[in-house]
Write a protein that holds these residues in place. Structure first.
Motif, PDB file in Angstrom:
ATOM      1  N   TYR A  44      25.033   7.920 -25.242  1.00 25.10           N
ATOM      2  CA  TYR A  44      25.375   6.800 -24.357  1.00 25.10           C
ATOM      3  C   TYR A  44      24.130   6.379 -23.571  1.00 25.10           C
ATOM      4  CZ  TYR A  44      27.964   3.814 -21.162  1.00 25.10           C
ATOM      5  OH  TYR A  44      28.421   2.733 -20.454  1.00 25.10           O
ATOM      6  N   GLY A  45      23.370   7.362 -23.129  1.00 23.67           N
ATOM      7  CA  GLY A  45      22.151   7.049 -22.394  1.00 23.67           C
ATOM      8  C   GLY A  45      21.092   6.398 -23.272  1.00 23.67           C
ATOM      9  N   THR A  46      21.184   6.667 -24.567  1.00 23.02           N
ATOM     10  CA  THR A  46      20.183   6.130 -25.485  1.00 23.02           C
ATOM     11  C   THR A  46      20.563   4.765 -26.033  1.00 23.02           C
ATOM     12  OG1 THR A  46      19.726   8.392 -26.172  1.00 23.02           O
ATOM     13  CG2 THR A  46      18.849   6.655 -27.557  1.00 23.02           C
ATOM     14  N   ILE A  47      21.813   4.640 -26.455  1.00 22.31           N
ATOM     15  CA  ILE A  47      22.204   3.405 -27.162  1.00 22.31           C
ATOM     16  C   ILE A  47      23.303   2.646 -26.449  1.00 22.31           C
ATOM     17  CG2 ILE A  47      21.490   4.296 -29.393  1.00 22.31           C
ATOM     18  CD1 ILE A  47      24.462   4.856 -29.982  1.00 22.31           C
ATOM     19  N   GLY A  48      23.811   3.193 -25.349  1.00 21.05           N
ATOM     20  CA  GLY A  48      24.867   2.484 -24.625  1.00 21.05           C
ATOM     21  C   GLY A  48      26.221   2.632 -25.288  1.00 21.05           C
ATOM     22  N   SER A  49      27.083   1.648 -25.098  1.00 23.85           N
ATOM     23  CA  SER A  49      28.484   1.784 -25.519  1.00 23.85           C
ATOM     24  C   SER A  49      28.695   1.379 -26.974  1.00 23.85           C
ATOM     25  CB  SER A  49      29.376   0.930 -24.622  1.00 23.85           C
ATOM     26  OG  SER A  49      28.972  -0.411 -24.693  1.00 23.85           O
ATOM     27  N   ARG A  50      27.873   1.929 -27.833  1.00 25.94           N
ATOM     28  CA  ARG A  50      28.078   1.664 -29.272  1.00 25.94           C
ATOM     29  C   ARG A  50      28.887   2.833 -29.821  1.00 25.94           C
ATOM     30  NH1 ARG A  50      22.413  -0.369 -31.490  1.00 25.94           N
ATOM     31  NH2 ARG A  50      23.691  -0.870 -33.293  1.00 25.94           N
ATOM     32  N   TRP A  51      30.194   2.723 -29.569  1.00 27.10           N
ATOM     33  CA  TRP A  51      31.083   3.858 -29.781  1.00 27.10           C
ATOM     34  C   TRP A  51      31.175   4.281 -31.236  1.00 27.10           C
ATOM     35  CZ3 TRP A  51      31.221   5.797 -25.349  1.00 27.10           C
ATOM     36  CH2 TRP A  51      31.351   5.015 -24.188  1.00 27.10           C
ATOM     37  N   SER A  52      31.072   3.338 -32.133  1.00 27.62           N
ATOM     38  CA  SER A  52      31.197   3.707 -33.546  1.00 27.62           C
ATOM     39  C   SER A  52      30.019   4.574 -33.980  1.00 27.62           C
ATOM     40  CB  SER A  52      31.299   2.464 -34.418  1.00 27.62           C
ATOM     41  OG  SER A  52      30.167   1.660 -34.252  1.00 27.62           O
ATOM     42  N   ILE A  53      28.834   4.256 -33.443  1.00 28.43           N
ATOM     43  CA  ILE A  53      27.662   5.075 -33.784  1.00 28.43           C
ATOM     44  C   ILE A  53      27.790   6.453 -33.152  1.00 28.43           C
ATOM     45  CG2 ILE A  53      25.169   5.300 -33.462  1.00 28.43           C
ATOM     46  CD1 ILE A  53      24.980   2.270 -33.657  1.00 28.43           C
ATOM     47  N   ILE A  54      28.245   6.468 -31.916  1.00 27.41           N
ATOM     48  CA  ILE A  54      28.444   7.757 -31.243  1.00 27.41           C
ATOM     49  C   ILE A  54      29.472   8.584 -32.007  1.00 27.41           C
ATOM     50  CG2 ILE A  54      29.251   8.865 -29.130  1.00 27.41           C
ATOM     51  CD1 ILE A  54      28.100   6.461 -27.582  1.00 27.41           C
ATOM     52  N   ALA A  55      30.543   7.913 -32.440  1.00 30.29           N
ATOM     53  CA  ALA A  55      31.592   8.632 -33.170  1.00 30.29           C
ATOM     54  C   ALA A  55      31.063   9.199 -34.483  1.00 30.29           C
ATOM     55  CB  ALA A  55      32.771   7.699 -33.425  1.00 30.29           C
ATOM     56  N   SER A  56      30.112   8.499 -35.081  1.00 33.43           N
ATOM     57  CA  SER A  56      29.571   8.973 -36.357  1.00 33.43           C
ATOM     58  C   SER A  56      28.825  10.298 -36.205  1.00 33.43           C
ATOM     59  CB  SER A  56      28.646   7.914 -36.966  1.00 33.43           C
ATOM     60  OG  SER A  56      27.451   7.824 -36.232  1.00 33.43           O
ATOM     61  N   GLN A  57      28.432  10.619 -34.982  1.00 40.61           N
ATOM     62  CA  GLN A  57      27.734  11.879 -34.721  1.00 40.61           C
ATOM     63  C   GLN A  57      28.701  13.006 -34.348  1.00 40.61           C
ATOM     64  OE1 GLN A  57      24.266  11.920 -35.183  1.00 40.61           O
ATOM     65  NE2 GLN A  57      24.759   9.866 -35.917  1.00 40.61           N
ATOM     66  N   LEU A  58      29.986  12.654 -34.236  1.00 40.81           N
ATOM     67  CA  LEU A  58      30.991  13.648 -33.835  1.00 40.81           C
ATOM     68  C   LEU A  58      32.100  13.681 -34.881  1.00 40.81           C
ATOM     69  CD1 LEU A  58      31.281  12.745 -30.042  1.00 40.81           C
ATOM     70  CD2 LEU A  58      30.120  14.711 -31.013  1.00 40.81           C
ATOM     71  N   PRO A  59      31.968  14.533 -35.878  1.00 38.62           N
ATOM     72  CA  PRO A  59      32.958  14.601 -36.942  1.00 38.62           C
ATOM     73  C   PRO A  59      34.372  14.797 -36.392  1.00 38.62           C
ATOM     74  CG  PRO A  59      31.079  15.985 -37.438  1.00 38.62           C
ATOM     75  CD  PRO A  59      30.900  15.513 -36.031  1.00 38.62           C
ATOM     76  N   GLY A  60      35.282  13.984 -36.870  1.00 40.54           N
ATOM     77  CA  GLY A  60      36.679  14.134 -36.460  1.00 40.54           C
ATOM     78  C   GLY A  60      37.060  13.325 -35.238  1.00 40.54           C
ATOM     79  N   ARG A  61      36.077  12.799 -34.563  1.00 47.08           N
ATOM     80  CA  ARG A  61      36.380  11.982 -33.381  1.00 47.08           C
ATOM     81  C   ARG A  61      36.294  10.506 -33.741  1.00 47.08           C
ATOM     82  NH1 ARG A  61      38.928  15.297 -29.824  1.00 47.08           N
ATOM     83  NH2 ARG A  61      37.648  17.106 -29.312  1.00 47.08           N
ATOM     84  N   THR A  62      37.145   9.709 -33.130  1.00 43.44           N
ATOM     85  CA  THR A  62      37.114   8.283 -33.397  1.00 43.44           C
ATOM     86  C   THR A  62      36.421   7.551 -32.257  1.00 43.44           C
ATOM     87  OG1 THR A  62      39.171   7.752 -32.250  1.00 43.44           O
ATOM     88  CG2 THR A  62      39.342   8.524 -34.530  1.00 43.44           C
ATOM     89  N   ASP A  63      35.969   6.349 -32.584  1.00 44.02           N
ATOM     90  CA  ASP A  63      35.301   5.565 -31.537  1.00 44.02           C
ATOM     91  C   ASP A  63      36.255   5.295 -30.376  1.00 44.02           C
ATOM     92  OD1 ASP A  63      36.914   3.894 -32.989  1.00 44.02           O
ATOM     93  OD2 ASP A  63      35.439   2.301 -33.247  1.00 44.02           O
ATOM     94  N   ASN A  64      37.498   5.019 -30.708  1.00 43.02           N
ATOM     95  CA  ASN A  64      38.488   4.741 -29.661  1.00 43.02           C
ATOM     96  C   ASN A  64      38.694   5.965 -28.760  1.00 43.02           C
ATOM     97  OD1 ASN A  64      40.155   2.589 -28.742  1.00 43.02           O
ATOM     98  ND2 ASN A  64      41.953   3.714 -29.428  1.00 43.02           N
TER      99      ASN A  64
END
Length: 294
Positions: free
Chosen positions: A83-103
């Motif tokens: 979040y500190g690096t790319i902000g609220s790009r939840w889909s990208i963040i979710a891609s780094q957390l297997p099993g978690r969704t952007d929502n």
DNA sequence: AATGAAACCAACCGCCCACTT
DNA sequence: TAAGTGGGCGGTTGGTTTCAT
């Protein structure tokens, strides 16, 4: 000509999904695979739902290996770092957390994690970051207003401050060309710091071997891990003392905000020094210094 | 126990971009 | 090339649950 309308809005069901609907959607996708065409799926599956609604239900709830429930400390750290690096790009963040969704991550951040990190109950923090145009007058004016808004917020109590441990996984930096360029400059000590923060601090290499604190996008202090020394760098590359630099940060902020007590500033100064000496931590440091103190 | 406030989170909305016709 | 859709995304809503008084 385009394609047919996605669905008849007047004849689709809205609201929570029933177990029967879930079963129909699951059965259909198990038999025919995840939709190549979500819009056509509801009719084929016998559902009175919009295709988009089916897609969302599948992706966020029904698909296999979805994790529900509490986030781990590691997941917290990854979310904060990204979040500190790319902000609220939840889909990208979710891609780094297997099993978690952007929502899921978005909800978690907005309702829990942000408060947990800040230790306070405030509206969402603004992170213009790399997407801003640092040197346009409009951008600077906007950011300056943002700085002051942040600066005028009350400081949290000392025991509500959370410093994140060093982050070693900074691979996300390379997924965005802007980040990559900045990261490369970072390595050489001339990183154009984020205008979104009065003060920010980051590790200057991917393995966290060098720490950095910056002010106003121009000045910075770097710890050289090889020599163990702190070195201040200005844009003209002249060195200056760490203590002086931190002092000037505090003084300048004090002038701008006019709300902080001297004793608090002294305390913060010590904390900032501690942060620097403790090594890496991409977002942890930036968040702690940038959000809490200045 | 009752009630209002706050927190939570599933789902919807609306926008954007790539793509089709 | 223009018009329009599908898929994907982030922001927001509002119903439900939990908490505080």
């Amino acid at each position: 000509m385009g394609r047919a309308p996605c669905c008849d809005k007047a004849n689709v069901k809205k609201g929570p999904w029933s177990p029967e609907e879930d079963a129909k959607l699951k059965d259909f996708i198990n038999n025919y695979g995840p939709a190549g065409n979500w819009i056509a799926l509801p009719q084929k599956a016998g559902l009175k739902r919009c295709g988009k609604s089916c897609r969302l239900r599948w992706l966020n709830y029904l698909r296999p290996n979805i994790k529900h429930g509490q986030f781990s400390d590691d997941e917290d750290r990854i979310i904060c770092t990204l979040y500190g690096t790319i902000g609220s790009r939840w889909s990208i963040i979710a891609s780094q957390l297997p099993g978690r969704t952007d929502n899921d991550i978005k909800n978690y951040w907005n309702t829990k994690l942000r408060k947990k990190i800040l230790g306070i109950n405030q509206p969402p923090f603004s992170f213009p970051l790399q997407t801003s145009t640092p040197h346009s007058s409009q951008s600077l004016s906007h950011l300056y207003t943002s700085f002051l808004d942040q600066a005028r917020r009350p400081l949290p109590s000392a025991d509500s401050i959370h410093f994140l441990p060093p982050q070693n996984n900074t691979s996300i930096l390379y997924s965005n060309s802007n980040q990559f360029i900045q990261h490369e400059e970072f390595q050489y000590g001339y990183y154009p710091m984020k205008d979104s923060m009065l003060v920010s601090a980051s590790c200057s290499s991917s393995d966290g071997s060098c720490s950095q604190i910056s002010y106003g996008g121009k000045d910075r202090v770097v710890k050289n891990e090889e020599t163990g020394n702190f070195q201040g760098l200005m844009e003209d590359r002249n060195s200056f003392a760490l203590e002086d630099q931190l002092g000037s940060i505090v003084d300048h902020h004090k002038q701008r905000s006019g709300v902080l007590e001297n004793s608090q500033l002294q305390y913060d100064l010590e904390e900032v020094k501690q942060l620097i000496t403790s090594g890496g931590g991409l977002f942890g440091e930036a968040g702690a210094t940038g959000m809490y103190y200045f």
